[in-house]
Design an enzyme around this catalytic site. Structure first.
Site, PDB file in Angstrom:
ATOM      1  N   PRO A   2      -7.083 -49.460-119.500  1.00  0.00           N
ATOM      2  CA  PRO A   2      -8.361 -49.009-118.928  1.00  0.00           C
ATOM      3  C   PRO A   2      -8.354 -47.507-118.658  1.00  0.00           C
ATOM      4  CG  PRO A   2      -7.431 -50.857-117.687  1.00  0.00           C
ATOM      5  CD  PRO A   2      -6.374 -50.382-118.619  1.00  0.00           C
ATOM      6  N   GLU A   3      -9.340 -46.818-119.216  1.00  0.00           N
ATOM      7  CA  GLU A   3      -9.512 -45.393-118.959  1.00  0.00           C
ATOM      8  C   GLU A   3     -10.792 -45.213-118.146  1.00  0.00           C
ATOM      9  OE1 GLU A   3      -9.089 -43.060-122.547  1.00  0.00           O
ATOM     10  OE2 GLU A   3      -7.767 -44.529-123.446  1.00  0.00           O
TER      11      GLU A   3
END
Ligand SMILES: [Zn+2]
Length: 291
Positions: A2-3
């Site tokens: 997850p960014e």
């Protein structure tokens, strides 16, 4: 992993499931490096409390608790924060997945990877934090206490503009890809969005950051913001484990130009996308379109 977009989507969609609800109890897995606060203490201090607000800082989520303490959550590589009502095959172990009929959807049952389970005083759904690879983090900060993870974050990637990028890139003897990944310079960018924005800006990831012109910094900052906003709009990238809190997949992976497309044809020029290691990360680019 997850960014910024995935954490932002998680933040927006988990907010209505957390904010204003009184925590009746918190279940956790056993103490481990995942918990920066001992689990007994987490359970005791959060019981009976209300989460007042939830915000994103880079790739971190911070919940403001009514007594002034703050709950820091990091999704790590495979973290999933979601509602007990969510259904998704991404919430199942690989063995459970393989025994399912293709279109079958089953409700989530907490497993050994479910490190946090919030149960509320109302009759609404529980909230879970599951993390198979366990690179995530949970910490409860006292009122006024800071955390080095938050303190060292640079400006948020959604706020970055050309002049800031130009300024930050001077005197740095690192590749532009490494610059984008350094959370103390720009917060929130990881491998996917670094590669995608460099492609859209026409800049090779291995270029020395300090060699970028003002115009290239403008183009790169613009590309970065556009890529991130577009990914948020489409619910983020669901390439391996990421699911939104309601169990839905993001769809930005369908708009990727270079990331994880090694050997495939560039949509702009038809040449093959290349992959090489830059800043210790697999980096994808088009040698013809990026200079
Ligand atoms: Zn190309």
């Amino acid at each position: 992993m997850p960014e910024l977009p995935e954490v932002e989507v998680t933040c927006r969609r988990i907010r209505p499931l957390l904010i204003g609800r009184r925590i009746a109890s918190l279940k956790t897995t056993g103490d481990s490096y995942f918990f920066l606060t001992p689990t007994r203490s987490l359970q005791r201090r959060l019981r009976g409390r209300v989460v007042k607000e939830l915000n994103r800082y880079g790739k971190y989520l911070v919940g403001d608790i009514e007594d002034g303490s703050r709950l820091l959550l990091h999704l790590g590589m495979t973290g999933q924060l979601f509602s007990g009502d969510a259904t998704s095959v991404r919430l199942l172990s690989s063995t459970a997945r393989s025994s399912l009929a293709p279109e079958e959807q089953v409700g989530f049952r907490p497993d050994r990877h479910t490190h946090l389970r919030f149960h509320f005083e109302d009759s609404g759904p529980d909230v879970f934090f599951r993390d198979v690879r366990k690179f995530g983090k949970v910490r409860l900060l006292d009122a006024g206490q800071s955390d080095p993870r938050l303190d060292r974050l640079g400006p948020d990637a959604l706020q970055v503009d050309g002049p800031m990028l130009f300024e930050a890139s001077r005197r740095r003897r690192i590749a532009v890809k490494a610059l984008l990944l350094d959370q103390s310079i720009i917060a929130g960018v990881g491998n996917i969005y670094a590669d995608e924005s460099l492609f859209r800006a026409g800049v090779r990831p291995g270029r020395g950051a300090s060699r970028l012109t003002r115009r290239e910094c403008d183009a790169l900052a613009e590309a970065l913001r556009r890529v991130l906003h577009r990914s948020i709009e489409t619910g983020g990238s669901s390439i391996s484990d990421y699911v939104a809190p309601d169990g839905s997949d993001g769809s930005y992976q369908d708009e990727r130009q270079v990331y994880a497309r090694r050997g495939e044809a560039c949509y702009a020029c038809g040449g093959p996308i290349r992959k090489r290691v830059i800043a210790q990360r697999g980096t994808h680019y088009c040698p013809r379109c990026q200079r």
